[in-house]
Design a protein around this motif. Sequence first.
Motif, PDB file in Angstrom:
ATOM      1  N   VAL A   1     -11.648  25.093  -6.769  1.00 48.66           N
ATOM      2  CA  VAL A   1     -11.855  23.679  -6.467  1.00 48.66           C
ATOM      3  C   VAL A   1     -13.345  23.408  -6.255  1.00 48.66           C
ATOM      4  O   VAL A   1     -14.017  24.128  -5.528  1.00 48.66           O
ATOM      5  N   VAL A   2     -13.877  22.406  -6.936  1.00 51.71           N
ATOM      6  CA  VAL A   2     -15.293  22.057  -6.793  1.00 51.71           C
ATOM      7  C   VAL A   2     -15.489  21.089  -5.618  1.00 51.71           C
ATOM      8  O   VAL A   2     -16.351  21.271  -4.779  1.00 51.71           O
ATOM      9  N   SER A   3     -14.653  20.029  -5.596  1.00 46.12           N
ATOM     10  CA  SER A   3     -14.768  19.091  -4.479  1.00 46.12           C
ATOM     11  C   SER A   3     -13.424  18.425  -4.212  1.00 46.12           C
ATOM     12  O   SER A   3     -12.578  18.337  -5.107  1.00 46.12           O
ATOM     13  N   VAL A   4     -13.272  17.940  -2.980  1.00 43.27           N
ATOM     14  CA  VAL A   4     -12.049  17.241  -2.599  1.00 43.27           C
ATOM     15  C   VAL A   4     -12.428  15.982  -1.832  1.00 43.27           C
ATOM     16  O   VAL A   4     -13.363  16.007  -1.037  1.00 43.27           O
ATOM     17  N   GLN A   5     -11.700  14.919  -2.102  1.00 45.97           N
ATOM     18  CA  GLN A   5     -11.945  13.697  -1.350  1.00 45.97           C
ATOM     19  C   GLN A   5     -10.593  13.103  -0.985  1.00 45.97           C
ATOM     20  O   GLN A   5      -9.702  13.058  -1.829  1.00 45.97           O
TER      21      GLN A   5
ATOM     22  N   ILE B   1       0.838  -1.199   0.000  1.00 49.48           N
ATOM     23  CA  ILE B   1       0.000   0.000   0.000  1.00 49.48           C
ATOM     24  C   ILE B   1       0.875   1.252   0.000  1.00 49.48           C
ATOM     25  O   ILE B   1       0.613   2.207  -0.725  1.00 49.48           O
ATOM     26  N   ASP B   2       1.975   1.199   0.767  1.00 49.13           N
ATOM     27  CA  ASP B   2       2.897   2.337   0.794  1.00 49.13           C
ATOM     28  C   ASP B   2       3.512   2.604  -0.579  1.00 49.13           C
ATOM     29  O   ASP B   2       3.831   3.734  -0.917  1.00 49.13           O
ATOM     30  N   SER B   3       3.669   1.516  -1.353  1.00 50.28           N
ATOM     31  CA  SER B   3       4.305   1.685  -2.661  1.00 50.28           C
ATOM     32  C   SER B   3       3.480   2.566  -3.588  1.00 50.28           C
ATOM     33  O   SER B   3       3.959   3.052  -4.602  1.00 50.28           O
ATOM     34  N   LEU B   4       2.212   2.758  -3.242  1.00 47.83           N
ATOM     35  CA  LEU B   4       1.381   3.645  -4.049  1.00 47.83           C
ATOM     36  C   LEU B   4       1.763   5.103  -3.826  1.00 47.83           C
ATOM     37  O   LEU B   4       1.294   5.988  -4.517  1.00 47.83           O
ATOM     38  N   GLY B   5       2.619   5.363  -2.828  1.00 49.40           N
ATOM     39  CA  GLY B   5       3.097   6.724  -2.592  1.00 49.40           C
ATOM     40  C   GLY B   5       2.210   7.529  -1.677  1.00 49.40           C
ATOM     41  O   GLY B   5       1.962   8.703  -1.895  1.00 49.40           O
ATOM     42  N   GLY B   6       1.670   6.903  -0.656  1.00 51.54           N
ATOM     43  CA  GLY B   6       0.937   7.654   0.356  1.00 51.54           C
ATOM     44  C   GLY B   6      -0.557   7.671   0.146  1.00 51.54           C
ATOM     45  O   GLY B   6      -1.117   6.728  -0.396  1.00 51.54           O
ATOM     46  N   ASP B   7      -1.188   8.770   0.577  1.00 54.69           N
ATOM     47  CA  ASP B   7      -2.646   8.847   0.560  1.00 54.69           C
ATOM     48  C   ASP B   7      -3.165   9.253  -0.807  1.00 54.69           C
ATOM     49  O   ASP B   7      -2.423   9.773  -1.634  1.00 54.69           O
ATOM     50  N   LEU B   8      -4.441   9.012  -1.007  1.00 55.10           N
ATOM     51  CA  LEU B   8      -5.057   9.370  -2.282  1.00 55.10           C
ATOM     52  C   LEU B   8      -5.951  10.588  -2.090  1.00 55.10           C
ATOM     53  O   LEU B   8      -6.807  10.609  -1.211  1.00 55.10           O
ATOM     54  N   VAL B   9      -5.739  11.596  -2.916  1.00 60.14           N
ATOM     55  CA  VAL B   9      -6.585  12.788  -2.865  1.00 60.14           C
ATOM     56  C   VAL B   9      -7.200  12.986  -4.240  1.00 60.14           C
ATOM     57  O   VAL B   9      -6.491  12.984  -5.248  1.00 60.14           O
ATOM     58  N   GLU B  10      -8.510  13.068  -4.253  1.00 58.46           N
ATOM     59  CA  GLU B  10      -9.200  13.292  -5.520  1.00 58.46           C
ATOM     60  C   GLU B  10      -9.716  14.726  -5.546  1.00 58.46           C
ATOM     61  O   GLU B  10     -10.503  15.112  -4.691  1.00 58.46           O
ATOM     62  N   VAL B  11      -9.266  15.479  -6.513  1.00 59.33           N
ATOM     63  CA  VAL B  11      -9.671  16.875  -6.601  1.00 59.33           C
ATOM     64  C   VAL B  11     -10.438  17.083  -7.903  1.00 59.33           C
ATOM     65  O   VAL B  11     -10.000  16.640  -8.962  1.00 59.33           O
ATOM     66  N   CYS B  12     -11.587  17.719  -7.784  1.00 56.62           N
ATOM     67  CA  CYS B  12     -12.354  18.040  -8.972  1.00 56.62           C
ATOM     68  C   CYS B  12     -12.308  19.563  -9.158  1.00 56.62           C
ATOM     69  O   CYS B  12     -12.675  20.313  -8.256  1.00 56.62           O
ATOM     70  N   ALA B  13     -11.827  20.028 -10.294  1.00 58.72           N
ATOM     71  CA  ALA B  13     -11.718  21.467 -10.561  1.00 58.72           C
ATOM     72  C   ALA B  13     -11.741  21.690 -12.063  1.00 58.72           C
ATOM     73  O   ALA B  13     -11.327  20.811 -12.824  1.00 58.72           O
ATOM     74  N   PRO B  14     -12.208  22.868 -12.512  1.00 55.79           N
ATOM     75  CA  PRO B  14     -12.266  23.124 -13.962  1.00 55.79           C
ATOM     76  C   PRO B  14     -10.867  23.190 -14.584  1.00 55.79           C
ATOM     77  O   PRO B  14     -10.666  22.722 -15.709  1.00 55.79           O
ATOM     78  N   ARG B  15      -9.889  23.781 -13.852  1.00 54.40           N
ATOM     79  CA  ARG B  15      -8.522  23.834 -14.389  1.00 54.40           C
ATOM     80  C   ARG B  15      -7.576  23.215 -13.375  1.00 54.40           C
ATOM     81  O   ARG B  15      -7.604  23.570 -12.188  1.00 54.40           O
ATOM     82  N   LEU B  16      -6.782  22.275 -13.853  1.00 57.22           N
ATOM     83  CA  LEU B  16      -5.862  21.605 -12.935  1.00 57.22           C
ATOM     84  C   LEU B  16      -4.427  21.851 -13.404  1.00 57.22           C
ATOM     85  O   LEU B  16      -3.998  21.295 -14.416  1.00 57.22           O
ATOM     86  N   PRO B  17      -3.684  22.694 -12.685  1.00 52.30           N
ATOM     87  CA  PRO B  17      -2.320  23.033 -13.109  1.00 52.30           C
ATOM     88  C   PRO B  17      -1.358  21.874 -12.830  1.00 52.30           C
ATOM     89  O   PRO B  17      -0.799  21.751 -11.725  1.00 52.30           O
ATOM     90  N   LEU B  18      -1.192  21.054 -13.832  1.00 51.01           N
ATOM     91  CA  LEU B  18      -0.431  19.810 -13.691  1.00 51.01           C
ATOM     92  C   LEU B  18       0.992  20.043 -13.179  1.00 51.01           C
ATOM     93  O   LEU B  18       1.443  19.402 -12.234  1.00 51.01           O
ATOM     94  N   GLU B  19       1.677  21.012 -13.797  1.00 52.79           N
ATOM     95  CA  GLU B  19       3.079  21.216 -13.436  1.00 52.79           C
ATOM     96  C   GLU B  19       3.245  21.696 -12.000  1.00 52.79           C
ATOM     97  O   GLU B  19       4.099  21.194 -11.265  1.00 52.79           O
ATOM     98  N   ALA B  20       2.381  22.622 -11.610  1.00 56.19           N
ATOM     99  CA  ALA B  20       2.458  23.144 -10.244  1.00 56.19           C
ATOM    100  C   ALA B  20       2.226  22.035  -9.225  1.00 56.19           C
ATOM    101  O   ALA B  20       2.871  21.976  -8.173  1.00 56.19           O
ATOM    102  N   ILE B  21       1.317  21.143  -9.553  1.00 51.23           N
ATOM    103  CA  ILE B  21       1.008  20.055  -8.606  1.00 51.23           C
ATOM    104  C   ILE B  21       2.168  19.073  -8.516  1.00 51.23           C
ATOM    105  O   ILE B  21       2.617  18.711  -7.424  1.00 51.23           O
ATOM    106  N   THR B  22       2.654  18.630  -9.655  1.00 49.25           N
ATOM    107  CA  THR B  22       3.732  17.629  -9.614  1.00 49.25           C
ATOM    108  C   THR B  22       5.018  18.216  -9.042  1.00 49.25           C
ATOM    109  O   THR B  22       5.872  17.474  -8.556  1.00 49.25           O
ATOM    110  N   ALA B  23       5.134  19.538  -9.065  1.00 50.38           N
ATOM    111  CA  ALA B  23       6.340  20.169  -8.520  1.00 50.38           C
ATOM    112  C   ALA B  23       6.385  20.097  -6.992  1.00 50.38           C
ATOM    113  O   ALA B  23       7.456  20.193  -6.392  1.00 50.38           O
ATOM    114  N   LEU B  24       5.222  19.912  -6.368  1.00 44.40           N
ATOM    115  CA  LEU B  24       5.203  19.825  -4.904  1.00 44.40           C
ATOM    116  C   LEU B  24       5.987  18.595  -4.452  1.00 44.40           C
ATOM    117  O   LEU B  24       5.803  17.500  -4.983  1.00 44.40           O
TER     118      LEU B  24
END
Lengths: 325, 244
Positions: A280-284, A223-246
């Motif tokens: 952000v519309v919703s977060v899980q 389970i750890d190999s998945l890289g931690g917790d799962l967060v599902e974010v629903c939004a009209p624009r998702l800045p891919l680079e900014a997110i992966t840079a974290l």
Amino acid sequence: MAIIQTRKLTKTFGKIQAVRGIDLYIEKGEIFGLLGPNGAGKTTTIGMLCTTVRPTSGRGIIAGFDIARQPTQVRRNVGIVFQDPTLDTILTGRENLQLHARLYGLPSSVRKVWIDQMLELVDLRGRADDLTKTYSGGMRRRLELARGLLHRPAVLFLDEPTLGLDPQTRARTWEYIRKMATKEQTTVMLTTHYMEEAQAVCDRIGIIDAGQIIALDTPANLIDSLGGDLVEVCAPRLPLEAITALPYVSSVKLNGQVMEISMKSAHLHLAELLSVIPDVVSVQMRKPTLNDVFIKLTGRDIREDAAQNNGGWVEAAAKYNQRGR
Amino acid sequence: MGISAVWWREFKVFWREKSRILASFVQPMMWLFLFGSGVGASLSVDGINYRDYIYPGILTMSVIFGSVFFGLYVIWDRKLDVLKAVLVAPVTRISIFFGKVLGGCTDVIMQVAILFIFSFLFPSVNPWGIPQALIILMVSSIALVSVGLSLGSLMESLEGFQVISAFVVFPLFFLSGALFPVDERLPRWLASLVKFNPLSYTVDGVRGALLGISNAPFYINLAVVTLFAAIMLAIGCVLFSRMK
């Protein structure tokens, strides 16, 4: 000490490669789960280990005996609970165990005592002298567990031990399995479609797909190999680079407007993550399960398989109920 | 080890199904009293009442039907996975096969023993011949359970049951001379068919032992039947070992 050890264990049926070079190393007392989609080679692997299927190539050692060259010794050291019920319904519970004791050559001096002990362990003493055709599904399973352990095998193989049982009976069956594994120091190798149950009961898990082991570790590590917790974010624009840079984000997967983000310690970093995503519309947020590991590795949801498989079980149960000559 | 375990199981099952014991006793009795007495009213063979005359034949019939059908039950066992748990035990296939053969043989001989208890109802039957008759019937039963198990291990479903019944069991019975004397009065085609049926030698042997009339000496009859049993056991061992 390894109780089960295989090297490049392979089985081909005609042109079909059912099992393609499996290497296993399982220690004494371990509860090992073999998980995989239907047709992945689970049953064939177990068949080879308990000597009912002859390997095409490769080696397997169980309790110090070679599965190809010393099948009788291997058989004496393993117990098996099959996916479909195999009790003799014309006999009583006790007689089923007596037949087993005779087939496995238990000395008559210990037969009665061991049989009583096993019946006690699975809480069937009160019904021991009733014909097994009057037993409920859960009772039959328990008697089969008792039978599998009666000759005190080093390894117990369980093929879908809880398939088709109701949730309560399933929970109790796992309880018995754990109790027996601890008490008798038996190594258990099992297959199941119930991920939560495998996660709870197994010390280590091997995931098998298309005849090969594609992952093998403790449930926690998988389970750890998945890289931690799962967060599902629903939004009209998702800045891919900014997110992966974290720095704490390990991977992302985009499905339309929903992004599935694997990240470490989501409870600490969630606020910061959301600050880079506008509107952000919703977060899980949830902890990943073994099922997520399974989906990631095999590209399939094991529950779909289970639904298919249950059809087969219902058939088997129907067949079982009309038993008796 | 495997032999005695399987034998023990078959014996338990036999004992449990007492209605089957009764049925297996009623049918031959009907042949003897309803058929035998009827035909016997107007017919006797070699000075022996027809009902008494077919007593050895009906014993053989019980052995044929009981043994072959016992063997064929293995299809049912396989269909219901009862055998699966036995086949993974640390015993050889051959010992399981022999256990089944002995189980079937025990079954059938118990049924025959019940018929022997009533032999006093047949005045021409010599009770001192019973042990000899029992020996040849037992050997025949071993052969026929093997036939049943061999056929059963080849068949996937019970649908072939009727076919086996029509083309194996009934011909074996009718062509054994169970119901008629085998002598020069028989049409030649029938006589030669009877001659090639190993069970004819069982009937002749039992008839010799119980009624004192036979075509061949007992040891020849026993030798033929033993050879038949040896061949069927060998075939059965091979087929049972290969069974999936």
